[in-house]
Scaffold this motif. Sequence first.
Motif, short mmCIF file in Angstrom:
data_model
loop_
_atom_site.label_atom_id
_atom_site.label_comp_id
_atom_site.label_asym_id
_atom_site.label_seq_id
_atom_site.Cartn_x
_atom_site.Cartn_y
_atom_site.Cartn_z
N GLY A 114 33.11 55.62 120.10
CA GLY A 114 34.35 56.33 120.41
C GLY A 114 35.40 56.27 119.33
N ASP A 115 36.66 56.47 119.74
CA ASP A 115 37.78 56.57 118.80
C ASP A 115 37.96 55.35 117.92
OD1 ASP A 115 38.25 58.96 120.06
OD2 ASP A 115 40.33 58.54 120.60
N CYS A 116 37.45 54.19 118.36
CA CYS A 116 37.67 52.96 117.60
C CYS A 116 36.73 52.83 116.42
CB CYS A 116 37.54 51.74 118.51
SG CYS A 116 35.88 51.49 119.19
N THR A 117 35.77 53.74 116.27
CA THR A 117 34.73 53.55 115.25
C THR A 117 34.93 54.38 114.00
OG1 THR A 117 33.27 55.29 116.12
CG2 THR A 117 33.03 53.07 117.06
N ARG A 118 34.38 53.86 112.93
CA ARG A 118 34.27 54.60 111.68
C ARG A 118 32.79 54.62 111.34
NH1 ARG A 118 37.70 56.29 107.82
NH2 ARG A 118 37.04 56.40 105.66
N HIS A 119 32.24 55.80 111.16
CA HIS A 119 30.80 55.91 111.05
C HIS A 119 30.38 56.91 109.99
CE1 HIS A 119 32.13 59.13 113.72
NE2 HIS A 119 31.04 59.78 113.38
N ARG A 120 29.13 56.79 109.58
CA ARG A 120 28.56 57.79 108.68
C ARG A 120 27.67 58.69 109.52
NH1 ARG A 120 27.14 54.93 104.75
NH2 ARG A 120 28.46 55.71 103.07
N ASN A 121 28.28 59.75 110.03
CA ASN A 121 27.51 60.75 110.76
C ASN A 121 26.51 61.36 109.78
OD1 ASN A 121 26.79 63.35 111.78
ND2 ASN A 121 28.50 63.24 113.20
N LEU A 122 25.26 61.53 110.20
CA LEU A 122 24.26 62.10 109.30
C LEU A 122 24.61 63.51 108.87
CD1 LEU A 122 20.93 60.83 110.92
CD2 LEU A 122 22.38 59.75 109.21
N PHE A 123 25.51 64.14 109.66
CA PHE A 123 25.91 65.51 109.31
C PHE A 123 26.81 65.52 108.08
CE2 PHE A 123 28.63 69.28 109.83
CZ PHE A 123 27.65 70.25 109.92
N PHE A 124 27.51 64.42 107.83
CA PHE A 124 28.41 64.33 106.68
C PHE A 124 27.97 63.17 105.80
CE2 PHE A 124 30.98 66.30 109.99
CZ PHE A 124 31.50 67.40 109.32
N GLU A 125 28.31 63.23 104.54
CA GLU A 125 27.92 62.17 103.61
C GLU A 125 28.91 61.02 103.62
OE1 GLU A 125 27.39 63.92 99.81
OE2 GLU A 125 25.69 65.17 100.41
N LYS A 126 30.15 61.26 104.01
CA LYS A 126 31.18 60.24 103.93
C LYS A 126 31.35 59.49 105.26
CE LYS A 126 34.90 63.39 105.28
NZ LYS A 126 36.23 63.92 104.96
N MET A 127 31.97 58.32 105.17
CA MET A 127 32.37 57.60 106.37
C MET A 127 33.59 58.29 106.96
SD MET A 127 30.29 55.03 106.72
CE MET A 127 31.12 53.83 107.78
N GLN A 128 33.69 58.32 108.29
CA GLN A 128 34.80 59.02 108.90
C GLN A 128 35.08 58.45 110.29
OE1 GLN A 128 33.55 63.09 109.39
NE2 GLN A 128 31.99 62.55 110.87
N ARG A 129 36.28 58.71 110.76
CA ARG A 129 36.65 58.34 112.12
C ARG A 129 37.09 59.61 112.83
NH1 ARG A 129 41.29 56.91 114.60
NH2 ARG A 129 42.46 56.86 112.66
N LEU A 130 36.56 59.86 114.03
CA LEU A 130 36.88 61.08 114.78
C LEU A 130 37.57 60.72 116.08
CD1 LEU A 130 33.54 63.06 114.34
CD2 LEU A 130 35.70 63.50 113.17
N GLU A 131 38.64 61.43 116.38
CA GLU A 131 39.35 61.26 117.65
C GLU A 131 39.04 62.46 118.52
OE1 GLU A 131 43.35 61.09 116.24
OE2 GLU A 131 42.93 59.39 114.91
N SER A 132 37.95 62.37 119.27
CA SER A 132 37.58 63.51 120.11
C SER A 132 36.67 63.06 121.24
CB SER A 132 36.86 64.59 119.28
OG SER A 132 35.53 64.22 119.02
N VAL A 133 36.72 63.80 122.33
CA VAL A 133 35.85 63.54 123.47
C VAL A 133 34.39 63.75 123.07
CG1 VAL A 133 35.15 64.38 125.74
CG2 VAL A 133 37.57 64.05 125.23
N ALA A 134 34.13 64.80 122.29
CA ALA A 134 32.75 65.10 121.89
C ALA A 134 32.14 63.92 121.14
CB ALA A 134 32.71 66.36 121.04
N ASN A 135 32.91 63.34 120.23
CA ASN A 135 32.42 62.19 119.48
C ASN A 135 32.15 61.01 120.40
OD1 ASN A 135 32.07 60.49 116.96
ND2 ASN A 135 33.84 59.48 117.88
N ALA A 136 33.07 60.77 121.34
CA ALA A 136 32.91 59.66 122.28
C ALA A 136 31.64 59.83 123.11
CB ALA A 136 34.14 59.56 123.18
N VAL A 137 31.42 61.05 123.60
CA VAL A 137 30.25 61.33 124.44
C VAL A 137 28.96 61.19 123.65
CG1 VAL A 137 29.05 63.16 125.68
CG2 VAL A 137 31.48 62.78 126.09
N ASP A 138 28.93 61.78 122.46
CA ASP A 138 27.70 61.75 121.67
C ASP A 138 27.37 60.33 121.19
OD1 ASP A 138 27.28 64.44 121.98
OD2 ASP A 138 28.21 65.01 120.09
N GLN A 139 28.39 59.58 120.79
CA GLN A 139 28.13 58.20 120.38
C GLN A 139 27.66 57.35 121.56
OE1 GLN A 139 31.62 56.73 118.17
NE2 GLN A 139 30.30 56.68 116.38
#
Length: 410
Positions: A281-306
Amino acid sequence: MVNKKKDTTVIVGGGHAAGTLLTALLQKKYQHEVVLVSDEPHPPYQRPPLSKSYLAGEVDQSSLYLKPRSVYENAGQQLRLGVRVEGIDRYAKSIKLSDQSTLKYDRLVLATGSHVRRLKAPGSDLKGIHYLHDIADTDALRNQLVPGKRLVIVGGGYIGLEVAASAIKKGVNVTVLEAAERLMQRVTGPEMSTFFYAKHTAAGVDVRLGTAVTGFEAGDKGRVAGVTLADGGNVPADIVLVSIGVIPETTLAENAGLLCDDGIVVDEFTRTDDRDILAIGDCTRHRNLFFEKMQRLESVANAVDQARTAAATLMGEEMPYDSAPWFWSNQYDVRLQMVGLSQNHDQRVLRGTTNDKGFAVFYLLEGSVIAVDAVNLPIAFMVGKQLVQQRKSVSADALSNTDIELKSLI
């Protein structure tokens, strides 16, 4: 025959990520004990309606709950509500709770979310100054939104603008103060910013751009009476909402020695640097395979998928998180749907016009679609999701030509 003791999985948090994880574990028939700990008195609930339909009084509190508390408990999942986690002992594999009890875990999932960024300025502790992050915040604000009252909103992002739309419909006089040059500048392009500026001003909201706040003036009985500006001006106020972003809630993780960097650092399987602790969820910083960089996302979609990825990880499955991020916002009769991250684009393509009932902006980088913002045009959002996920190269002429069906571009 001796029954083997079940392992215990503890989830810390009460938002969308935590609730989705509980549900996913139920669906997967997870065989271990599950205990959720949340400092709020509510079962896991969704936060987007807090600034929209719930604030407007269009839905009741129970409709916010992802599931009734009884659903979890009937399935054997324990909810420890209204109690705060004060510390993690990674060596003893236990957490200390605010009621002085301890709880042992075999696997721990941190879904601690975020907390609001507070404005440190003279007068910021006056009564009548609100932040909006949970049910209690919305309840307190909603009670004061009565016709004729003067509401000043500091911040022109999603939350601030959604509250402005809800409040103006209630007959409240609304002023939005945004320090940047345009609305939602961090997340969208100039076309969308201009459109929403026009939408709010047409509804009667006083939107002031490039306006920095330096403090708050006191009135009777310690209540806020005005907002002071960097240019020396003052905006009278009966109520103030400060909405200037959030900060990931990483204190527990940091104190436990977990790797943090503007969020709890996790891999594509939501694992921290401790193999027995996950974070979502919002507390995480991750390397989504879709992007090359580390990132933090504030969104319901990110929370659900993670959360779904975390459920798979707990089950011993391999399901990396690699979804294209998406977001939405409802303001007045407008539904804004966004997919991808537009910040690094080198070309913008407008499909339709901002005067149409529905239109979209496509963001390209070196000819490939990296993001789409769609207003009342769900087909553009749905097609955009696939174009972004595929990193599809599409010509600007094809994207802008409304005679060409969007589905044909996939």
